[in-house]
Scaffold this active site. Structure first.
Site, mmCIF file in Angstrom:
data_model
loop_
_atom_site.group_PDB
_atom_site.id
_atom_site.type_symbol
_atom_site.label_atom_id
_atom_site.label_comp_id
_atom_site.label_asym_id
_atom_site.label_seq_id
_atom_site.Cartn_x
_atom_site.Cartn_y
_atom_site.Cartn_z
ATOM 1 N N HIS A 136 -8.835 -4.706 0.285
ATOM 2 C CA HIS A 136 -7.528 -4.070 0.448
ATOM 3 C C HIS A 136 -6.730 -4.662 1.603
ATOM 4 C CE1 HIS A 136 -4.600 -0.837 0.017
ATOM 5 N NE2 HIS A 136 -4.639 -0.662 1.319
ATOM 6 N N ASP A 179 -10.439 -4.586 -4.505
ATOM 7 C CA ASP A 179 -9.906 -3.624 -3.534
ATOM 8 C C ASP A 179 -10.868 -2.444 -3.415
ATOM 9 O OD1 ASP A 179 -8.373 -1.579 -2.205
ATOM 10 O OD2 ASP A 179 -6.545 -2.610 -2.784
ATOM 11 N N SER A 225 0.835 -1.202 0.000
ATOM 12 C CA SER A 225 0.000 0.000 0.000
ATOM 13 C C SER A 225 0.878 1.264 0.000
ATOM 14 C CB SER A 225 -0.951 -0.047 1.197
ATOM 15 O OG SER A 225 -1.961 0.944 1.092
#
Length: 273
Positions: A250, A222, A153
């Protein structure tokens, strides 16, 4: 008409006020060191892995906490740069997968996270990653071509920044974004969000300067960072590169798709290490 003018005035004031709030307090929307807790409540020992607690000092004087988890007859070392929420104690499942793939794992908490000192910032996270790289290459005397960078991320942007300056054997990016301004505009389309943000984290620009094999892992499911960001990163990167589609959201795609991502990462490592 007065009531209409008053309503428009109040609406404009509320709009400006909310935009100002987002601008002033935007760090709260970028860094979540206390999600769910800043305390490091678990260690690799809890999943049966031996590890060394590591303390680093950055070039600007912050003290970072991390773990070095050795693997038997390791074929290489993975530097794990985690996302913007939680700390190293919340990444044990992923550490276990990389350990099973025959990799030493070195994971750090950014400044302001876990037991690390300081307050998070964009430049700070870059300096933290640089300190981790220096520890591996200078203190541990590991060759760069035996190191894999893994960015999760927000950590994907940090890993890409590092890889552009210190080429590793390979770079793996999981569920990352093209840049904070583009991500902000996606999340807050009613505001000129891309112009309000003070953070860049320009993953796409960094990838244009990365000269190592790249593996991107992203899920079309996601719900936070759209899959289109992963596709855009693939388009911006140099060859050799590959995008692997995962399943799950996610925060759980690495668990939902563990078999897939372990297989794909293993295949990615094979010619490199």
């Amino acid at each position: 008409m007065r009531w209409l003018a008053a309503g428009l005035g109040w609406g404009a004031a509320a709009y400006v006020g909310l935009a100002l709030y987002l601008y002033v307090f935007q760090a709260r929307y970028v860094y979540y060191p206390e999600l769910p807790s800043r305390q490091v409540e678990a260690t690799p020992a809890d999943i049966g892995l031996a590890f060394d607690a590591v303390t680093l000092r950055t070039s600007d004087g912050e003290v970072l906490a991390g773990w070095f988890i050795p693997a038997p007859a390791a074929r290489g070392t993975l530097l794990y740069l985690h996302g913007n929420g939680g700390n190293i104690g919340h990444r044990l499942d992923q550490i276990a997968v990389f350990h099973r793939l025959g990799l030493n794992v070195f994971i750090i908490d950014y400044r302001g996270y876990g037991a690390s000192s300081g307050k998070p910032s964009e430049e700070g996270t870059y300096q933290d990653a640089l300190a981790a790289w220096s520890w591996l290459t200078q203190e541990k005397r590991l060759a760069p071509d035996r190191i894999i960078l893994f960015g999760e991320s927000l950590g994907g942007a940090v890993a890409a920044w590092l890889a552009a300056r210190h080429p590793p054997a390979g770079l793996v990016i999981y569920a990352s974004f093209t840049s904070v301004p583009e991500m902000a505009q996606t999340l807050y389309p009613m505001f000129p969000a891309s112009r309000l943000v003070r953070y860049r984290y320009d993953t796409r620009a960094a990838l244009g300067n990365v000269n190592c094999p790249l593996l991107i892992l992203h899920s079309p499911e996601d719900e936070i960072i759209p899959f289109s960001h992963g596709q855009a990163l693939l388009a911006a990167a140099r060859e050799p590169k590959r995008l692997v589609e995962l399943r799950g959201g996610h925060n759980d795609a690495l668990l939902v798709s563990e078999e897939v991502y372990a297989r794909e990462v293993g295949a990615f490592l094979q010619p490199l290490l």
